[in-house]
Design an enzyme around this catalytic site. Structure first.
Site, PDB file in Angstrom:
ATOM      1  N   HIS A 144       4.911   0.065  -2.560  1.00 30.98           N
ATOM      2  CA  HIS A 144       3.567   0.484  -2.930  1.00 30.98           C
ATOM      3  C   HIS A 144       2.751  -0.714  -3.412  1.00 30.98           C
ATOM      4  O   HIS A 144       1.588  -0.885  -3.048  1.00 30.98           O
ATOM      5  CB  HIS A 144       3.646   1.561  -4.020  1.00 30.98           C
ATOM      6  CG  HIS A 144       2.316   1.994  -4.514  1.00 30.98           C
ATOM      7  ND1 HIS A 144       1.897   1.736  -5.793  1.00 30.98           N
ATOM      8  CD2 HIS A 144       1.295   2.654  -3.911  1.00 30.98           C
ATOM      9  CE1 HIS A 144       0.686   2.225  -5.950  1.00 30.98           C
ATOM     10  NE2 HIS A 144       0.291   2.785  -4.835  1.00 30.98           N
ATOM     11  N   ASP A 182      -0.546  -2.249  -1.695  1.00 33.34           N
ATOM     12  CA  ASP A 182      -1.764  -2.407  -2.495  1.00 33.34           C
ATOM     13  C   ASP A 182      -2.328  -3.812  -2.332  1.00 33.34           C
ATOM     14  O   ASP A 182      -3.528  -3.998  -2.151  1.00 33.34           O
ATOM     15  CB  ASP A 182      -1.486  -2.152  -3.980  1.00 33.34           C
ATOM     16  CG  ASP A 182      -1.406  -0.677  -4.317  1.00 33.34           C
ATOM     17  OD1 ASP A 182      -1.802   0.154  -3.471  1.00 33.34           O
ATOM     18  OD2 ASP A 182      -0.958  -0.363  -5.430  1.00 33.34           O
ATOM     19  N   HIS A 238      -4.233  -3.544  -8.732  1.00 31.41           N
ATOM     20  CA  HIS A 238      -5.569  -3.682  -8.161  1.00 31.41           C
ATOM     21  C   HIS A 238      -6.455  -4.605  -9.000  1.00 31.41           C
ATOM     22  O   HIS A 238      -7.206  -5.413  -8.458  1.00 31.41           O
ATOM     23  CB  HIS A 238      -6.239  -2.317  -8.017  1.00 31.41           C
ATOM     24  CG  HIS A 238      -5.585  -1.444  -6.995  1.00 31.41           C
ATOM     25  ND1 HIS A 238      -5.613  -1.726  -5.652  1.00 31.41           N
ATOM     26  CD2 HIS A 238      -4.877  -0.299  -7.125  1.00 31.41           C
ATOM     27  CE1 HIS A 238      -4.956  -0.782  -4.999  1.00 31.41           C
ATOM     28  NE2 HIS A 238      -4.496   0.090  -5.863  1.00 31.41           N
TER      29      HIS A 238
END
Length: 70
Positions: free
Chosen positions: A3, A7, A30
């Site tokens: 993941h 991202d 992020h």
């Protein structure tokens, strides 16, 4: 783990062109990815647009580029 990698790829995609370089993120998310992209864009001496010979042969406008971290 996957993941976080996806991202980072998605966040780097926001540069608008493929990036040739190395990216290592430690506990990155992020927010950190966005900060890294903003820092890279704000430092034009740290990257350049580059073309490959094959790209130039195929394109008549010869405007191509991928941010290349130097």
């Amino acid at each position: 783990m996957r993941h976080k990698a996806l991202d980072a790829i998605g966040d780097l995609y926001l540069l608008g062109a493929p990036m040739l370089g190395r990216y290592e993120g430690v506990l990155a998310g992020h927010t950190l990815n966005n900060a890294a992209i903003r820092a890279l864009i704000s430092a034009p001496h740290a990257w350049r647009m580059t073309c490959f010979q094959q790209d130039l042969a195929e394109r008549s406008d010869a405007v191509c580029g991928a941010p290349r971290v130097v």
